[in-house]
Design a protein around this motif. Structure first.
Motif, PDB file in Angstrom:
ATOM      1  N   LEU A   1       0.835  -1.190   0.000  1.00 30.82           N
ATOM      2  CA  LEU A   1       0.000   0.000   0.000  1.00 30.82           C
ATOM      3  C   LEU A   1       0.875   1.247   0.000  1.00 30.82           C
ATOM      4  O   LEU A   1       1.946   1.256   0.603  1.00 30.82           O
ATOM      5  CB  LEU A   1      -0.890   0.039   1.243  1.00 30.82           C
ATOM      6  CG  LEU A   1      -1.976  -1.007   1.340  1.00 30.82           C
ATOM      7  CD1 LEU A   1      -2.633  -0.957   2.697  1.00 30.82           C
ATOM      8  CD2 LEU A   1      -3.008  -0.798   0.260  1.00 30.82           C
ATOM      9  N   PRO A   2       0.417   2.301  -0.633  1.00 24.89           N
ATOM     10  CA  PRO A   2       1.185   3.546  -0.556  1.00 24.89           C
ATOM     11  C   PRO A   2       1.026   4.170   0.830  1.00 24.89           C
ATOM     12  O   PRO A   2      -0.016   4.059   1.466  1.00 24.89           O
ATOM     13  CB  PRO A   2       0.546   4.425  -1.629  1.00 24.89           C
ATOM     14  CG  PRO A   2      -0.824   3.877  -1.811  1.00 24.89           C
ATOM     15  CD  PRO A   2      -0.730   2.415  -1.526  1.00 24.89           C
ATOM     16  N   GLY A   3       2.079   4.791   1.313  1.00 23.26           N
ATOM     17  CA  GLY A   3       2.017   5.480   2.579  1.00 23.26           C
ATOM     18  C   GLY A   3       2.431   4.646   3.771  1.00 23.26           C
ATOM     19  O   GLY A   3       2.278   5.102   4.904  1.00 23.26           O
ATOM     20  N   ILE A   4       2.950   3.435   3.551  1.00 20.09           N
ATOM     21  CA  ILE A   4       3.365   2.592   4.673  1.00 20.09           C
ATOM     22  C   ILE A   4       4.526   3.241   5.430  1.00 20.09           C
ATOM     23  O   ILE A   4       4.566   3.219   6.662  1.00 20.09           O
ATOM     24  CB  ILE A   4       3.739   1.183   4.182  1.00 20.09           C
ATOM     25  CG1 ILE A   4       2.512   0.459   3.620  1.00 20.09           C
ATOM     26  CG2 ILE A   4       4.379   0.362   5.289  1.00 20.09           C
ATOM     27  CD1 ILE A   4       1.452   0.158   4.631  1.00 20.09           C
ATOM     28  N   ALA A   5       5.464   3.827   4.716  1.00 20.06           N
ATOM     29  CA  ALA A   5       6.604   4.479   5.378  1.00 20.06           C
ATOM     30  C   ALA A   5       6.134   5.653   6.241  1.00 20.06           C
ATOM     31  O   ALA A   5       6.617   5.833   7.362  1.00 20.06           O
ATOM     32  CB  ALA A   5       7.611   4.955   4.338  1.00 20.06           C
ATOM     33  N   GLN A   6       5.179   6.416   5.744  1.00 23.51           N
ATOM     34  CA  GLN A   6       4.647   7.533   6.526  1.00 23.51           C
ATOM     35  C   GLN A   6       3.884   7.027   7.743  1.00 23.51           C
ATOM     36  O   GLN A   6       3.935   7.634   8.813  1.00 23.51           O
ATOM     37  CB  GLN A   6       3.738   8.419   5.665  1.00 23.51           C
ATOM     38  CG  GLN A   6       4.458   9.210   4.616  1.00 23.51           C
ATOM     39  CD  GLN A   6       4.731   8.406   3.348  1.00 23.51           C
ATOM     40  OE1 GLN A   6       4.250   7.298   3.201  1.00 23.51           O
ATOM     41  NE2 GLN A   6       5.516   8.973   2.449  1.00 23.51           N
ATOM     42  N   LEU A   7       3.178   5.914   7.574  1.00 23.15           N
ATOM     43  CA  LEU A   7       2.438   5.342   8.697  1.00 23.15           C
ATOM     44  C   LEU A   7       3.394   4.861   9.783  1.00 23.15           C
ATOM     45  O   LEU A   7       3.132   5.053  10.976  1.00 23.15           O
ATOM     46  CB  LEU A   7       1.549   4.198   8.213  1.00 23.15           C
ATOM     47  CG  LEU A   7       0.585   3.598   9.221  1.00 23.15           C
ATOM     48  CD1 LEU A   7      -0.384   4.658   9.720  1.00 23.15           C
ATOM     49  CD2 LEU A   7      -0.164   2.445   8.604  1.00 23.15           C
TER      50      LEU A   7
END
Length: 108
Positions: free
Chosen positions: A30-36
């Motif tokens: 999923l996109p945004g895993i690093a931000q999460l």
């Protein structure tokens, strides 16, 4: 002769038998895993900082309660110290707890 009950009872367990499924966490699905992950780390840091603040405030309340002969205030301070220490333990050990229960769940 056709016996519906016998045929059904022999066919159902075979249909309900678990298949061999192997699913692992996907950190790029999923996109945004690093931000999460960054957000979760920041929330853990805020939780630890608030736990230390609660410990300081509770220790001060406990001290005032003990020095002013106010048992209610002293007991509230003691409970606050215990709760803040428990919250710090949970924040600090959350990753280890999740990994432990993930590994236990994989063995079931």
């Amino acid at each position: 002769m056709f016996d519906l009950a016998t045929d059904f009872l022999t066919a159902v367990p075979a249909a309900l038998a678990p298949m061999n499924i192997d699913i692992n966490p996907n950190d790029s699905g999923l996109p945004g895993i690093a931000q999460l992950r960054t957000i979760v780390g920041a929330v853990m840091t805020v939780g630890l900082i608030l736990s230390v603040l609660a410990l300081i405030v509770s220790a001060i309340v406990w001290g005032f309660g003990a020095n002013s002969s106010n048992p209610h205030l002293a007991s509230r301070g003691k409970v606050g110290v215990l709760v803040s220490c428990g919250a710090a333990i949970l924040c600090g050990a959350s990753v280890t707890l999740i990994n432990f229960f993930w590994n236990v769940g994989q063995q079931v």
